[in-house]
Design a protein around this motif. Structure first.
Motif, mmCIF file in Angstrom:
data_model
loop_
_atom_site.group_PDB
_atom_site.id
_atom_site.type_symbol
_atom_site.label_atom_id
_atom_site.label_comp_id
_atom_site.label_asym_id
_atom_site.label_seq_id
_atom_site.Cartn_x
_atom_site.Cartn_y
_atom_site.Cartn_z
ATOM 1 N N ALA A 119 14.337 -110.265 -100.101
ATOM 2 C CA ALA A 119 14.574 -109.198 -99.122
ATOM 3 C C ALA A 119 13.281 -108.871 -98.399
ATOM 4 O O ALA A 119 12.199 -108.949 -98.973
ATOM 5 N N VAL A 120 13.414 -108.486 -97.136
ATOM 6 C CA VAL A 120 12.269 -108.083 -96.334
ATOM 7 C C VAL A 120 12.487 -106.652 -95.860
ATOM 8 O O VAL A 120 13.622 -106.242 -95.609
ATOM 9 N N SER A 121 11.400 -105.882 -95.801
ATOM 10 C CA SER A 121 11.516 -104.500 -95.329
ATOM 11 C C SER A 121 11.884 -104.492 -93.850
ATOM 12 O O SER A 121 11.577 -105.436 -93.110
ATOM 13 N N ALA A 122 12.548 -103.435 -93.410
ATOM 14 C CA ALA A 122 13.012 -103.344 -92.027
ATOM 15 C C ALA A 122 11.862 -103.432 -91.029
ATOM 16 O O ALA A 122 12.023 -103.970 -89.936
ATOM 17 N N ASP A 123 10.687 -102.932 -91.417
ATOM 18 C CA ASP A 123 9.547 -102.973 -90.494
ATOM 19 C C ASP A 123 8.729 -104.259 -90.617
ATOM 20 O O ASP A 123 7.727 -104.445 -89.911
ATOM 21 N N GLY A 124 9.141 -105.152 -91.502
ATOM 22 C CA GLY A 124 8.470 -106.442 -91.635
ATOM 23 C C GLY A 124 7.090 -106.372 -92.258
ATOM 24 O O GLY A 124 6.285 -107.284 -92.068
ATOM 25 N N THR A 125 6.814 -105.328 -93.028
ATOM 26 C CA THR A 125 5.484 -105.210 -93.636
ATOM 27 C C THR A 125 5.405 -105.824 -95.029
ATOM 28 O O THR A 125 4.321 -106.132 -95.497
ATOM 29 N N GLY A 150 13.472 -112.550 -83.353
ATOM 30 C CA GLY A 150 12.348 -112.560 -82.440
ATOM 31 C C GLY A 150 11.120 -113.309 -82.916
ATOM 32 O O GLY A 150 10.208 -113.536 -82.145
ATOM 33 N N GLY A 151 11.049 -113.668 -84.171
ATOM 34 C CA GLY A 151 9.912 -114.437 -84.647
ATOM 35 C C GLY A 151 8.664 -113.628 -84.949
ATOM 36 O O GLY A 151 7.669 -114.179 -85.401
ATOM 37 N N ALA A 152 8.706 -112.308 -84.714
ATOM 38 C CA ALA A 152 7.512 -111.484 -84.938
ATOM 39 C C ALA A 152 7.060 -111.523 -86.390
ATOM 40 O O ALA A 152 5.868 -111.442 -86.678
ATOM 41 N N HIS A 153 7.988 -111.648 -87.307
ATOM 42 C CA HIS A 153 7.659 -111.606 -88.736
ATOM 43 C C HIS A 153 7.676 -112.985 -89.384
ATOM 44 O O HIS A 153 7.751 -113.093 -90.603
ATOM 45 N N LEU A 154 7.588 -114.040 -88.580
ATOM 46 C CA LEU A 154 7.725 -115.396 -89.116
ATOM 47 C C LEU A 154 6.714 -115.718 -90.222
ATOM 48 O O LEU A 154 7.103 -116.279 -91.250
ATOM 49 N N PRO A 155 5.432 -115.362 -90.103
ATOM 50 C CA PRO A 155 4.521 -115.658 -91.221
ATOM 51 C C PRO A 155 4.939 -114.967 -92.522
ATOM 52 O O PRO A 155 4.902 -115.581 -93.587
ATOM 53 N N LEU A 156 5.357 -113.709 -92.437
ATOM 54 C CA LEU A 156 5.819 -113.008 -93.638
ATOM 55 C C LEU A 156 7.078 -113.674 -94.190
ATOM 56 O O LEU A 156 7.200 -113.876 -95.398
ATOM 57 N N LEU A 157 8.007 -114.020 -93.308
ATOM 58 C CA LEU A 157 9.244 -114.670 -93.747
ATOM 59 C C LEU A 157 8.946 -116.004 -94.423
ATOM 60 O O LEU A 157 9.580 -116.356 -95.419
ATOM 61 N N GLY A 158 7.983 -116.736 -93.899
ATOM 62 C CA GLY A 158 7.593 -118.002 -94.513
ATOM 63 C C GLY A 158 7.022 -117.805 -95.910
ATOM 64 O O GLY A 158 7.365 -118.536 -96.841
ATOM 65 N N LEU A 159 6.148 -116.809 -96.055
ATOM 66 C CA LEU A 159 5.595 -116.497 -97.379
ATOM 67 C C LEU A 159 6.684 -116.068 -98.344
ATOM 68 O O LEU A 159 6.701 -116.484 -99.509
ATOM 69 N N LEU A 160 7.584 -115.220 -97.867
ATOM 70 C CA LEU A 160 8.668 -114.740 -98.720
ATOM 71 C C LEU A 160 9.582 -115.893 -99.127
ATOM 72 O O LEU A 160 9.944 -116.018 -100.298
ATOM 73 N N ALA A 161 9.947 -116.746 -98.172
ATOM 74 C CA ALA A 161 10.822 -117.889 -98.482
ATOM 75 C C ALA A 161 10.153 -118.823 -99.488
ATOM 76 O O ALA A 161 10.798 -119.304 -100.420
ATOM 77 N N ALA A 162 8.855 -119.065 -99.329
ATOM 78 C CA ALA A 162 8.132 -119.934 -100.259
ATOM 79 C C ALA A 162 8.067 -119.302 -101.648
ATOM 80 O O ALA A 162 8.237 -119.982 -102.665
ATOM 81 N N THR A 163 7.849 -118.003 -101.693
ATOM 82 C CA THR A 163 7.783 -117.299 -102.979
ATOM 83 C C THR A 163 9.150 -117.307 -103.661
ATOM 84 O O THR A 163 9.247 -117.510 -104.876
ATOM 85 N N LEU A 164 10.204 -117.113 -102.872
ATOM 86 C CA LEU A 164 11.569 -117.166 -103.410
ATOM 87 C C LEU A 164 11.868 -118.573 -103.928
ATOM 88 O O LEU A 164 12.412 -118.732 -105.032
ATOM 89 N N ALA A 165 11.519 -119.595 -103.165
ATOM 90 C CA ALA A 165 11.754 -120.978 -103.597
ATOM 91 C C ALA A 165 11.002 -121.268 -104.897
ATOM 92 O O ALA A 165 11.530 -121.928 -105.792
#
Length: 193
Positions: A119-125, A150-165
């Motif tokens: 899960a990611v916070s609504a503000d992408g932090t 919009g891609g604004a949070h793509l680096p965070l999403l990438g880190l989160l996806a990698a951590t989840l994987a």
């Protein structure tokens, strides 16, 4: 081993790609279609525009990586959750709303299925990887609120996806349930069971 990804948008699509090397059958469930705005934050590709996200990811993994997966282009509901999720050895929650997360959690607890949430916070932090026994889903600030467009949070999403994987991998290989808190300056393991 069957790993079922519930929701293959921003978090689920990227985490699933990072799980393609596991000795497991990957299964994708998502009712939504790929839109052009999704290409900025999700692992979907331009030729998939208009296709169901679960089916599109299935084709992408087959065509680009030679990995065979399964897909169900439907919404998870009380009426089908047992049929969709009952055969899974591990459930991975990548939904973007509280109701779907609760439905999946209720099923997993009742069926004794392991379930990990991304899960990611609504503000992408920040983002969380948390196993079900320690997860409480938050309500969206606004129902249906998009947190990953919009891609604004793509680096965070990438880190989160990698951590989840990695958490999925650790569970598959060692039976370890690892939670984590992820932000752009760190990934902090919070538990290790």
């Amino acid at each position: 081993m069957r790993i079922l990804f519930c929701g293959v948008g921003a978090i689920g699509s990227q985490a699933a790609l990072l799980c393609r090397n596991l000795e497991a059958t990957l299964v994708f469930v998502d009712f939504d279609r790929v839109e052009s705005k999704n290409l900025l934050a999700q692992a979907h590709v331009k030729p998939s525009l208009g296709k169901n996200k679960a089916e599109a990811l299935k084709l992408q993994l087959l065509n680009l990586h030679g990995v065979k997966t399964e897909s169900f282009g439907v919404r998870v509901t009380r009426d089908n959750v047992a049929a969709l999720c009952g055969g899974a050895d591990l459930l991975v929650d990548c939904f973007d709303n509280q109701d779907s997360r609760r439905l999946l959690s209720d099923f997993a607890r009742g069926a004794g299925k392991p379930l990990v949430h991304g899960a990611v916070s609504a503000d992408g932090t920040f983002g969380l990887v948390r196993w079900d026994e320690r997860f409480v889903p938050d309500a969206e600030d606004t129902a249906g609120q998009a947190t990953c467009e919009g891609g604004a949070h793509l680096p965070l999403l990438g880190l989160l996806a990698a951590t989840l994987a990695r958490s999925v991998q650790d569970f598959i290989k060692q039976g370890v349930k690892r939670d984590a808190l992820v932000n752009l300056s760190s990934v902090v393991p919070t538990t290790h069971h």
